[in-house]
Scaffold this active site. Structure first.
Site, PDB file in Angstrom:
ATOM      1  CG  ASP A 174      -2.018  -1.041   1.077  1.00  0.00           C
ATOM      2  OD1 ASP A 174      -2.355  -1.382  -0.045  1.00  0.00           O
ATOM      3  OD2 ASP A 174      -2.802  -1.369   1.894  1.00  0.00           O
ATOM      4  CE1 TYR A 175       2.691   3.260   5.024  1.00  0.00           C
ATOM      5  CE2 TYR A 175       3.821   1.143   5.244  1.00  0.00           C
ATOM      6  CZ  TYR A 175       3.125   2.015   5.758  1.00  0.00           C
ATOM      7  OH  TYR A 175       2.891   2.242   7.277  1.00  0.00           O
TER       8      TYR A 175
END
Length: 526
Positions: A174-175
């Site tokens: 997700d980062y």
């Protein structure tokens, strides 16, 4: 979405004639289209950022206090660097602390700081709203301290800090999406190498709808933990416990040949992992070729696999997917998120949306849940917010935001990126992280609230449908000793019970109403 620049200055009584730097950054939500239920630490994902954002503003204080203000709900938290640790009652503020810890460990003077946060990412539906808080806060602090740091370094530090604060290991996916996304592009993200490949979307004639089923997700963590154990067991049996082996080393034929050696349930789980890896690769090829028919089949087979082999779907989600697939003009529909409820995504032609919404009228009657639709677009990644949304670098001074090319730059220090399309021309008319500005309104505007007062935004025909005044959810303010998973809306916190049982925030106007009110999340790593 709230213009947090003026709100931040008012909250912390920053005079307009003082040269008080205020830095604002934003980070998007994201959708995983394929691959999210894969082998831990060795996944392959088809993802994109979406035009829903979290914004974080930061400025200095004259004391040593760290102050946090959630503009969407009028809630305030505070701590100091000495006491910088996870606190259950701090809920959403814990995610800002993750970013603070990164820069404190690097030796930057994290003493007295003010933070304001606001957002419009739908919460508790698997769109990474919590990750967006962390990334937006980190980008804001990076700009505030004028830190020269590559995305790879920031990625590793955020991942480590997040694990420290919440006491569990997290995937960097997700980062990576939040840091590397680009407007109108899909991302192929390799969790093993952290390589990012971009593919220009060939789906300009289609809309992407996120459907929140509103199904309470009970016991999800235990079920997903069991799935991960099954995957590990299956890999051990297939590899005979050899080191450095993952499911990419096997094909579906290997699982068929090993049928007698694998328990049936483990074989099904393993078959899903192997086939999903192949589907992501095939989807990348289909996107490159503009093969809508091929992509449609891939999405359909992926949902069937999640339903029958990995078994993380549920009757409500399967019903929504099946009804969508029956409509002419729908390219594909599939569950997304952690499963056992949550959301579906549907890729659909605009002229078919009324029929899609009409089909959903039976959903509430059959299952008793009021579905909510969010229309989203593929968006750019996190960045210092551009001028025009209330950013104030220095009072009375010209705002320096850089050229569009600089703002959109997504090169990565030490992380391989494969460009698949020409970037000769800068993206134009972007605001709020890449959303195109429509006449008279900002694309995908949320219904925003401050201290419980609803503000109904008027949008153009190309944007999300406007929520009616009745769409404002009833909210209640709760005490700090309530569970951190409680969510917030419209200036107060919505009573939800738990993370696995999201609130029923109904939207007036019948089944499938396009939703706008999506306040700041406060759950962990949604």
């Amino acid at each position: 979405m709230l213009d947090i620049g003026p709100i931040h200055r008012k909250e912390y009584e920053l005079d307009a004639d003082r040269s008080e730097p205020v830095v604002i950054a934003e980070a998007p939500g994201r959708v995983h289209y394929l691959g999210e239920h894969g082998e831990p630490k060795a996944g392959l994902f088809l993802s994109s950022a979406i035009d829903r954002y979290i914004r974080v503003a930061v400025s200095s204080r004259r004391d040593s206090s760290l102050r946090f203000f959630a503009a969407d709900l009028g809630e305030r938290k505070r701590t100091t660097l000495v006491n910088l640790k996870y606190k259950r009652e701090d809920r959403w503020a814990n995610h800002i602390k993750v970013a603070i810890q990164v820069f404190a460990e690097m030796g930057y003077p994290v003493k007295g700081l003010n933070f304001t946060v606001a957002g419009n990412i739908p919460q508790q539906v698997g769109l990474a709203s919590s990750t967006a808080i962390e990334v937006a806060a980190a980008i804001a602090l990076k700009g505030f301290f004028q830190v020269s740091m590559g995305e790879k370094d920031l990625l590793s530090r955020l991942t480590a800090s997040q694990s420290l604060f919440f006491g569990k290991k997290t995937t960097p996916i997700d980062y990576i999406v939040a840091l590397h996304a680009k407007k109108d592009q899909f991302l192929i993200v390799d969790e093993v190498t952290q390589e990012v490949r971009r593919v220009k979307s060939p789906l300009s004639k289609y809309k992407i709808l996120i459907m929140d089923s509103r199904v309470p997700r009970l016991g999800v963590e235990d079920e997903l933990k069991q799935r991960r154990q099954d995957i590990r067991k299956g890999l051990e049996l297939l590899s005979h416990k050899k080191q450095g082996v993952n499911f990419r080393d096997f094909a579906a034929a290997d699982l068929i040949e090993s049928m007698g050696n694998l328990p049936e349930e483990i074989r099904r789980r393993s078959m899903h992992i192997v086939q999903e890896l192949r589907r992501v690769t095939e989807a990348e090829e289909a996107l490159h070729k503009g093969d809508a028919g091929g992509l449609s089949k891939i999405i359909t087979h992926s949902h069937e696999s999640l339903r029958d082999l990995y078994e993380v779907s549920c009757p409500e989600i399967d019903w929504l997917v099946k009804r969508a697939q029956e409509i002419n003009g729908v390219l594909g529909s599939r569950m997304t998120g952690r499963g056992f409820g949550g959301c579906t995504y549907t890729i659909i032609r605009e002229e078919s949306i009324p029929e899609y919404k009409k089909r959903l009228e039976d959903y509430e009657r059959i299952f008793g849940f009021h579905p909510v639709i969010y229309e989203v677009k593929l968006s750019t990644g996190s960045r210092i917010a551009p001028a025009g949304i209330g950013q104030t670098q220095k009072a009375g001074a010209e705002i320096q935001t850089g050229s569009e090319d600089q703002l959109e730059k997504n090169t990565v220090d030490g992380v391989a990126e494969v460009q698949t399309e020409s970037e000769d021309q800068p993206e134009k008319n972007t605001v709020a992280g890449g959303a195109e500005v429509q006449p008279g309104s900002e694309d995908q505007l949320e219904e925003n609230t401050v201290a419980g007062v609803a503000e109904v935004q008027t949008e153009s025909e190309d944007q999300l449908e406007e929520n009616t005044a009745e769409a404002v959810a009833e909210v209640q303010t709760e005490s700090e000793d309530q569970p951190e998973e409680n969510t917030v809306a419209g200036g107060a916190e919505v009573q939800t019970g738990s993370e696995d049982q999201p609130e029923k925030n109904t939207v007036a106007g019948g089944a499938g109403e396009l939703a706008e009110a999506c306040p700041l999340p406060n759950t962990e790593n949604l």
